[in-house]
Design an enzyme around this catalytic site. Structure first.
Site, PDB file in Angstrom:
ATOM      1  N   ASN A 214       0.881  -1.170   0.000  1.00  0.00           N
ATOM      2  CA  ASN A 214       0.000   0.000   0.000  1.00  0.00           C
ATOM      3  C   ASN A 214       0.916   1.217   0.000  1.00  0.00           C
ATOM      4  OD1 ASN A 214      -1.821   2.037   0.455  1.00  0.00           O
ATOM      5  ND2 ASN A 214      -2.267   1.473   2.577  1.00  0.00           N
TER       6      ASN A 214
ATOM      7  N   GLU B 216      -6.775   5.036   7.331  1.00  0.00           N
ATOM      8  CA  GLU B 216      -6.496   6.457   7.053  1.00  0.00           C
ATOM      9  C   GLU B 216      -7.676   7.106   6.340  1.00  0.00           C
ATOM     10  OE1 GLU B 216      -2.709   5.771   5.165  1.00  0.00           O
ATOM     11  OE2 GLU B 216      -1.927   5.147   7.120  1.00  0.00           O
TER      12      GLU B 216
ATOM     13  N   GLU C 185      -5.875  -4.661  10.360  1.00  0.00           N
ATOM     14  CA  GLU C 185      -4.831  -3.662  10.602  1.00  0.00           C
ATOM     15  C   GLU C 185      -5.147  -2.877  11.871  1.00  0.00           C
ATOM     16  OE1 GLU C 185      -2.568  -2.605   6.795  1.00  0.00           O
ATOM     17  OE2 GLU C 185      -4.292  -1.301   6.879  1.00  0.00           O
TER      18      GLU C 185
ATOM     19  N   GLY D 247       2.177   2.398  10.600  1.00  0.00           N
ATOM     20  CA  GLY D 247       3.152   3.473  10.425  1.00  0.00           C
ATOM     21  C   GLY D 247       3.831   3.902  11.713  1.00  0.00           C
TER      22      GLY D 247
ATOM     23  N   SER E 176       2.988  -2.082  10.276  1.00  0.00           N
ATOM     24  CA  SER E 176       4.436  -2.192  10.494  1.00  0.00           C
ATOM     25  C   SER E 176       4.977  -3.593  10.213  1.00  0.00           C
ATOM     26  CB  SER E 176       4.810  -1.734  11.910  1.00  0.00           C
ATOM     27  OG  SER E 176       4.426  -0.376  12.106  1.00  0.00           O
TER      28      SER E 176
END
Ligand code: PGA
Length: 255
Positions: free
Chosen positions: A13, A100, A170, A176, A216
């Site tokens: 991604n 996000e 996720e 991140g 991550s």
């Protein structure tokens, strides 16, 4: 449940990174590194990079995806892109419901469901993202949140259509941040999603559905995560922007 029934999917991604020229360069670098991988290799890239990505990946084992799509086929939605447009240009995959999008762009469980519907209707394969916020984990409602998000997104999806869905668990606190869920934490939620699929669609569907982990995941921790019985691949952000790192994750899934 028999893990060998499922072919792992490693998807990058890229988020809002790379120009078309950089896209071409990264894919050219990646192609020889992932050639012959024993897993599905997907790169989800910004809309503006899709054509460059399709061209660069042509004839290789790399599949291309978008990072979102709209729920309508067409209309007055300035700045949006429809599933039909993606399908028409030859894009096979799309990510829907990334955290996000939910956090920064107001996406809800209902809009995620509508976008999923549109993507399936257009014949795209969907990488459906679910996951809890840090506060939700601390409040011990991870199971409730993930069940709710998954159930709402799949409300109108038939068992036949489920073949075109990959679920990516996720945890938002792991994205991140460098804070990976432990293999136990990740596998526990993936197993919970699989048991929800069994509840909704039966054992056969639960055994077949690919459930990724994302947050991550990288060249260092991928092997341990991917060895878990309910983790069938990964959705990779940061590490997908560096050819050697992404290739190492692909190699870990190919074992
Ligand atoms: P990360 O992103 O690997 O950089 O944590 C994963 C994702 O957002 O899909």
């Amino acid at each position: 449940m028999n893990k060998t029934l499922r072919r792992p999917v490693i998807a990058g991604n890229w988020k809002m990174n790379k120009t078309p020229a950089q896209t071409k360069a990264l894919i050219e670098e990646l192609k020889p590194l992932v050639e012959g991988a024993d897993c599905e290799v997907v790169l989800c890239v910004p809309y503006i990079d899709l054509q460059a990505a399709l061209d660069a990946a042509q004839g290789s084992n790399i599949k291309i995806g978008a990072e979102n799509c709209h729920w309508a086929e067409s209309g007055a939605f300035t700045g949006e892109v429809s599933a039909l447009m993606l399908k028409d240009m030859g894009v096979p995959y799309v990510i829907i419901g990334h955290s996000e999008r939910r956090q920064y762009f107001g996406e809800t469980d209902i809009s995620v469901r509508e976008r999923t519907r549109a993507a399936l209707d257009a014949g795209l394969k969907v990488i459906l993202c679910v996951g809890e916020l840090k506060e939700e984990r601390l409040d011990d409602i991870t199971a409730e949140v993930v069940r709710m998000q998954t159930k709402l997104a799949l409300k109108d999806v038939t068992e036949a259509e489920l073949e075109n869905i990959i679920i990516a668990y996720e945890p938002v606190w792991a994205i991140g941040t460098g804070l990976t869920a432990t293999p136990q934490q990740a596998n526990e939620v993936n197993a919970l999603i699989r048991s929800l699929i069994e509840e909704l669609y039966g054992k056969n569907a639960a055994e077949k559905i690919v459930i990724q982990y994302g947050g991550s995941m990288n060249e260092v921790n991928a092997q341990e995560l991917l060895a878990c019985p309910d983790i069938d691949g990964g959705l990779i952000g940061g590490a997908s922007l560096v050819a050697e790192k992404f290739a190492a994750v692909v190699a870990a899934a190919s074992q």
